[in-house]
Write a protein that holds these residues in place. Structure first.
Motif, PDB file in Angstrom:
ATOM      1  N   LEU A 477     -14.708  74.534  56.050  1.00 29.41           N
ATOM      2  CA  LEU A 477     -13.703  74.570  57.109  1.00 29.41           C
ATOM      3  C   LEU A 477     -13.439  75.994  57.581  1.00 29.41           C
ATOM      4  O   LEU A 477     -13.193  76.233  58.764  1.00 29.41           O
ATOM      5  N   GLU A 478     -13.502  76.975  56.657  1.00 39.13           N
ATOM      6  CA  GLU A 478     -13.242  78.350  57.047  1.00 39.13           C
ATOM      7  C   GLU A 478     -14.278  78.860  58.038  1.00 39.13           C
ATOM      8  O   GLU A 478     -13.962  79.627  58.943  1.00 39.13           O
ATOM      9  N   THR A 479     -15.521  78.419  57.876  1.00 39.06           N
ATOM     10  CA  THR A 479     -16.558  78.817  58.827  1.00 39.06           C
ATOM     11  C   THR A 479     -16.258  78.238  60.201  1.00 39.06           C
ATOM     12  O   THR A 479     -16.411  78.915  61.225  1.00 39.06           O
ATOM     13  N   ALA A 480     -15.826  76.978  60.248  1.00 46.15           N
ATOM     14  CA  ALA A 480     -15.478  76.365  61.532  1.00 46.15           C
ATOM     15  C   ALA A 480     -14.341  77.128  62.201  1.00 46.15           C
ATOM     16  O   ALA A 480     -14.354  77.338  63.420  1.00 46.15           O
ATOM     17  N   ARG A 481     -13.355  77.551  61.414  1.00 51.48           N
ATOM     18  CA  ARG A 481     -12.248  78.337  61.972  1.00 51.48           C
ATOM     19  C   ARG A 481     -12.761  79.673  62.497  1.00 51.48           C
ATOM     20  O   ARG A 481     -12.354  80.150  63.570  1.00 51.48           O
ATOM     21  N   LEU A 482     -13.641  80.295  61.734  1.00 49.93           N
ATOM     22  CA  LEU A 482     -14.198  81.587  62.141  1.00 49.93           C
ATOM     23  C   LEU A 482     -14.938  81.471  63.463  1.00 49.93           C
ATOM     24  O   LEU A 482     -14.761  82.294  64.373  1.00 49.93           O
ATOM     25  N   ARG A 526     -20.483  66.060  50.666  1.00 47.92           N
ATOM     26  CA  ARG A 526     -20.348  65.011  51.694  1.00 47.92           C
ATOM     27  C   ARG A 526     -19.614  65.551  52.904  1.00 47.92           C
ATOM     28  O   ARG A 526     -18.622  66.281  52.761  1.00 47.92           O
ATOM     29  N   LEU A 527     -20.101  65.152  54.095  1.00 46.94           N
ATOM     30  CA  LEU A 527     -19.571  65.680  55.345  1.00 46.94           C
ATOM     31  C   LEU A 527     -19.479  64.586  56.396  1.00 46.94           C
ATOM     32  O   LEU A 527     -20.307  63.660  56.410  1.00 46.94           O
ATOM     33  N   GLU A 528     -18.470  64.699  57.253  1.00 47.29           N
ATOM     34  CA  GLU A 528     -18.380  63.837  58.428  1.00 47.29           C
ATOM     35  C   GLU A 528     -19.161  64.480  59.571  1.00 47.29           C
ATOM     36  O   GLU A 528     -19.205  65.701  59.695  1.00 47.29           O
ATOM     37  N   ALA A 529     -19.761  63.641  60.401  1.00 47.95           N
ATOM     38  CA  ALA A 529     -20.508  64.168  61.551  1.00 47.95           C
ATOM     39  C   ALA A 529     -20.393  63.181  62.697  1.00 47.95           C
ATOM     40  O   ALA A 529     -20.152  61.980  62.498  1.00 47.95           O
ATOM     41  N   VAL A 530     -20.565  63.699  63.921  1.00 47.27           N
ATOM     42  CA  VAL A 530     -20.519  62.861  65.112  1.00 47.27           C
ATOM     43  C   VAL A 530     -21.614  63.326  66.058  1.00 47.27           C
ATOM     44  O   VAL A 530     -21.963  64.516  66.085  1.00 47.27           O
ATOM     45  N   GLN A 531     -22.195  62.383  66.799  1.00 46.73           N
ATOM     46  CA  GLN A 531     -23.157  62.723  67.842  1.00 46.73           C
ATOM     47  C   GLN A 531     -22.785  61.959  69.103  1.00 46.73           C
ATOM     48  O   GLN A 531     -22.616  60.733  69.073  1.00 46.73           O
ATOM     49  N   PHE A 532     -22.666  62.702  70.211  1.00 47.63           N
ATOM     50  CA  PHE A 532     -22.316  62.091  71.487  1.00 47.63           C
ATOM     51  C   PHE A 532     -23.591  61.735  72.249  1.00 47.63           C
ATOM     52  O   PHE A 532     -24.545  62.504  72.292  1.00 47.63           O
ATOM     53  N   HIS A 533     -23.605  60.566  72.828  1.00 51.40           N
ATOM     54  CA  HIS A 533     -24.726  60.069  73.622  1.00 51.40           C
ATOM     55  C   HIS A 533     -26.062  60.205  72.875  1.00 51.40           C
ATOM     56  O   HIS A 533     -27.002  60.835  73.358  1.00 51.40           O
ATOM     57  N   PRO A 534     -26.158  59.633  71.677  1.00 50.52           N
ATOM     58  CA  PRO A 534     -27.412  59.770  70.917  1.00 50.52           C
ATOM     59  C   PRO A 534     -28.545  59.000  71.594  1.00 50.52           C
ATOM     60  O   PRO A 534     -28.323  57.924  72.152  1.00 50.52           O
ATOM     61  N   GLY A 556      -2.018  66.281  62.452  1.00 49.27           N
ATOM     62  CA  GLY A 556      -1.639  67.459  61.686  1.00 49.27           C
ATOM     63  C   GLY A 556      -2.597  67.849  60.590  1.00 49.27           C
ATOM     64  O   GLY A 556      -2.392  68.869  59.927  1.00 49.27           O
ATOM     65  N   GLU A 557      -3.631  67.061  60.381  1.00 52.05           N
ATOM     66  CA  GLU A 557      -4.603  67.358  59.329  1.00 52.05           C
ATOM     67  C   GLU A 557      -5.863  67.954  59.948  1.00 52.05           C
ATOM     68  O   GLU A 557      -6.289  67.560  61.034  1.00 52.05           O
ATOM     69  N   GLU A 558      -6.449  68.907  59.251  1.00 49.60           N
ATOM     70  CA  GLU A 558      -7.688  69.527  59.708  1.00 49.60           C
ATOM     71  C   GLU A 558      -8.811  69.226  58.717  1.00 49.60           C
ATOM     72  O   GLU A 558      -8.658  69.421  57.512  1.00 49.60           O
ATOM     73  N   ARG A 559      -9.938  68.740  59.255  1.00 50.11           N
ATOM     74  CA  ARG A 559     -11.099  68.460  58.407  1.00 50.11           C
ATOM     75  C   ARG A 559     -12.350  69.022  59.077  1.00 50.11           C
ATOM     76  O   ARG A 559     -12.436  69.063  60.306  1.00 50.11           O
ATOM     77  N   LEU A 560     -13.310  69.403  58.255  1.00 51.03           N
ATOM     78  CA  LEU A 560     -14.585  69.867  58.782  1.00 51.03           C
ATOM     79  C   LEU A 560     -15.359  68.684  59.347  1.00 51.03           C
ATOM     80  O   LEU A 560     -15.414  67.607  58.750  1.00 51.03           O
ATOM     81  N   GLN A 561     -15.946  68.890  60.505  1.00 51.26           N
ATOM     82  CA  GLN A 561     -16.803  67.881  61.125  1.00 51.26           C
ATOM     83  C   GLN A 561     -18.025  68.590  61.698  1.00 51.26           C
ATOM     84  O   GLN A 561     -17.908  69.678  62.268  1.00 51.26           O
TER      85      GLN A 561
END
Length: 577
Positions: A477-482, A526-534, A556-561
């Motif tokens: 998550l810190e990398t995503a914030r960076l 384990r990680l969540e991921a999403v792909q738009f218009h696959p 109010g919750e932050e998660r890595l995606q």
């Protein structure tokens, strides 16, 4: 087959950026994007290229002088805009700046895409108010030779502000401001039309300052214009070189501080997007398309009225209207894209061409550019999509690949077949043209010949630049914030894109055709991921994916995606190695 190529990282720049205190990851990313020193990362307004001096925009002083004299004399000034988001923001900016400086008579005219054509055409001149004495174009005019001649014949002073590439002959205007005109020393050739208009507004204020104009009236602040400059710059997909990054960052800061203009606040409301954490991508994918929808389907007058709205009460109905137009645009686009792809499935020999020139009689002239872009993305070759204007003419809108300068390719077509193209213009990556309907087969053949002269077969193989892999604690998550705070990212300063192997634990189809994944790294994370218009659904346990780490904020919750851009099936043994 798409090739994934890791961006080279210049060793000296990487070391210098780390020595300046940047983290190894950011130093690597910035160095790979051409940043050589930490000083280049300062994006304050004071770091903008100056509006005066030896490297200033050529013609800026003359244009500002004309406007200042007109304003002080109470002359009628009319702004002639364009029907895209860059043109709309530039129009609103110059109208607002002139009024803030005390101009008593300011009007604007926006061409209708379907009846007036592009630029300062004779049809547009018929819309000019009779009381106008000075005409200023924004985001157009550099190729309007006939329109400028006619405007001058009517006794109008003409100022051209534009950023499109000029032809062999420049219009006979009283002043021309365009970073791409010959002899212009301004180093930032990729400036959008709205940025050129912003520089003109700043130069105008300086001239009025020198004349003592503000001794008896308030000197305006142009800080409220930053959001317009940022939006138009991102929406026009110009290169985010440093000067443009400064413009975009200043606008984002204003929007995120809650000081954006009412029209953009209203658009964010209808899109369900809160301000406070807006990124450049939000300007390009949330605000820009809704403004553009007005010019594509109806009249950009709606968009400009929204941008100039004085309060939320007057802005909200316009924002709702633009949101509905954007929904309609998406439906039309889907239908047109499906028709094009079915055509290519039947006439498979077309995919052997270096470029695609497609036409269907019922295609919408305001949407052909988007469809051309979608097809370019899928097939990685230049695409021009045509619509019938109903008067014997076709309107074509093209999108290109990095190896081809599309506007130059059209210029070569015009040279080799004089009179074939009715009118054309644009950029390296996007261009438009008009063509007689009966001339389409001749143009298709000529365009293919020109492409084969300018391109190689290797140019048609897509190559995606990546930033390598993230391992261990880097994938968090810190990398995503960076990364979120390290932008703005955009054209030629691309959002960081990483590669990695993952086991597909689970996936499901979301509303809108998107995919949500549960992935696992070879190390068991384990990680969540999403792909738009696959383009497809996963048929393998292991995939090699290109992804962008981002923050999924919910209640109010932050998660890595991970936002997946592309993936390829991978054998299990290869994935674990």
């Amino acid at each position: 087959m798409t090739r994934w190529v890791e961006r080279p990282v210049p060793t000296a720049a990487y070391a210098d950026l780390q020595a300046a205190g940047l983290s190894p990851l950011l130093a690597r990313l910035y160095a790979a994007r051409g940043v050589t020193s930490a000083a280049e990362l300062s994006l304050e307004g004071r770091d903008l290229a100056p509006a005066s001096g030896p490297s200033a925009l050529y013609g800026l002083d003359a244009a500002a002088r004309i406007l200042a004299d007109a304003l002080m004399a109470g002359k009628g000034i009319v702004i002639v805009g364009d029907y895209d988001c860059d043109g709309a923001t530039a129009t609103a900016l110059l109208v607002e700046a002139l009024q803030a400086c005390g101009a008593a008579r300011v009007d604007y005219v926006v061409p209708n895409r379907f009846t007036c054509g592009y630029g300062l055409t004779p049809a547009v001149l018929e819309l000019i108010p009779p009381a106008a004495e000075v005409l200023v174009t924004v985001d157009n005019g550099i190729s309007s030779l006939e329109g400028v001649r006619e405007a001058k014949a009517r006794g109008l002073q003409v100022v051209i502000t534009d950023h499109h590439l000029p032809g062999a002959e420049l219009p006979a205007a009283d002043a021309i401001v365009n970073p791409n005109q010959p002899a212009c020393p301004f180093p930032w050739k990729g400036s959008a039309g709205v940025a050129v208009a912003f520089y003109l507004a700043a130069a105008l204020r300086s001239v009025l300052d020198a004349e003592g104009w503000f001794a008896v009236r308030p000197r305006p602040s142009f800080a409220p214009l930053w959001d317009l400059v940022a939006l138009g710059t991102v929406a026009d997909v110009v290169p985010l070189e440093r000067n443009n990054r400064i413009l975009v960052m200043q606008g984002l800061r204003r929007l995120n501080a809650g000081r954006g203009r009412p029209g953009l606040q209203a658009l964010l409301e209808v899109a369900g997007r809160a301000s406070g954490r807006l990124q450049a991508s939000d300007l390009g994918f949330i605000l820009g398309p809704r403004i553009n929808a007005a010019g594509r389907l109806e009249d950009m007058e709606i968009g400009i009225r929204l941008l100039l709205a004085p309060d939320l009460e007057s802005a909200r109905p316009l924002a709702m209207q633009l949101d509905e137009l954007n929904r309609q645009r998406r439906g039309i686009e889907d239908d047109m894209r499906n028709t094009a792809e079915m055509l290519l499935e039947v006439e498979t020999e077309l995919l052997q061409n270096y470029g695609l020139c497609l036409f269907e009689p019922d295609w919408h002239a305001g949407v052909v550019g988007i469809v051309a872009g979608r097809l370019r993305e899928r097939y990685h070759r230049p695409v021009i999509a045509f619509a019938d204007l109903g008067d014997g003419w076709l309107q074509g809108s093209g999108r290109s690949i990095p190896a081809l300068h599309l506007r130059d390719a059209l210029a070569q077509c015009a040279t080799q077949a004089p009179g074939l193209l009715g009118r054309f213009g644009g950029h390296a990556m996007a261009a438009g043209l008009r063509l007689r309907r009966e001339a389409l087969p001749q143009f298709q053949a000529l365009f293919e010949t020109v492409l084969r002269d300018r391109l190689s077969a290797e140019d048609l193989e897509e190559s995606i630049a990546t930033d390598g892999s993230l391992r261990g604690a880097e994938l968090g998550l810190e990398t995503a914030r960076l990364l979120e705070g390290a932008g703005p990212w955009g054209n030629r300063f691309p959002e960081p894109l990483f590669s990695g192997s993952f086991r597909v634990c689970d996936w499901r189809l979301l509303k809108g055709g998107h995919l949500r994944f549960t992935l696992e790294t070879p190390g068991g994370q384990r990680l969540e991921a999403v792909q738009f218009h696959p383009p497809a659904e996963p048929r393998s346990t292991w995939i090699e994916a290109l992804y962008i780490p981002e923050i999924n904020r919910y209640r109010g919750e932050e998660r890595l995606q991970l936002r997946l851009r592309q993936w390829q099936c991978k054998e299990e043994n290869d994935a674990r190695n």
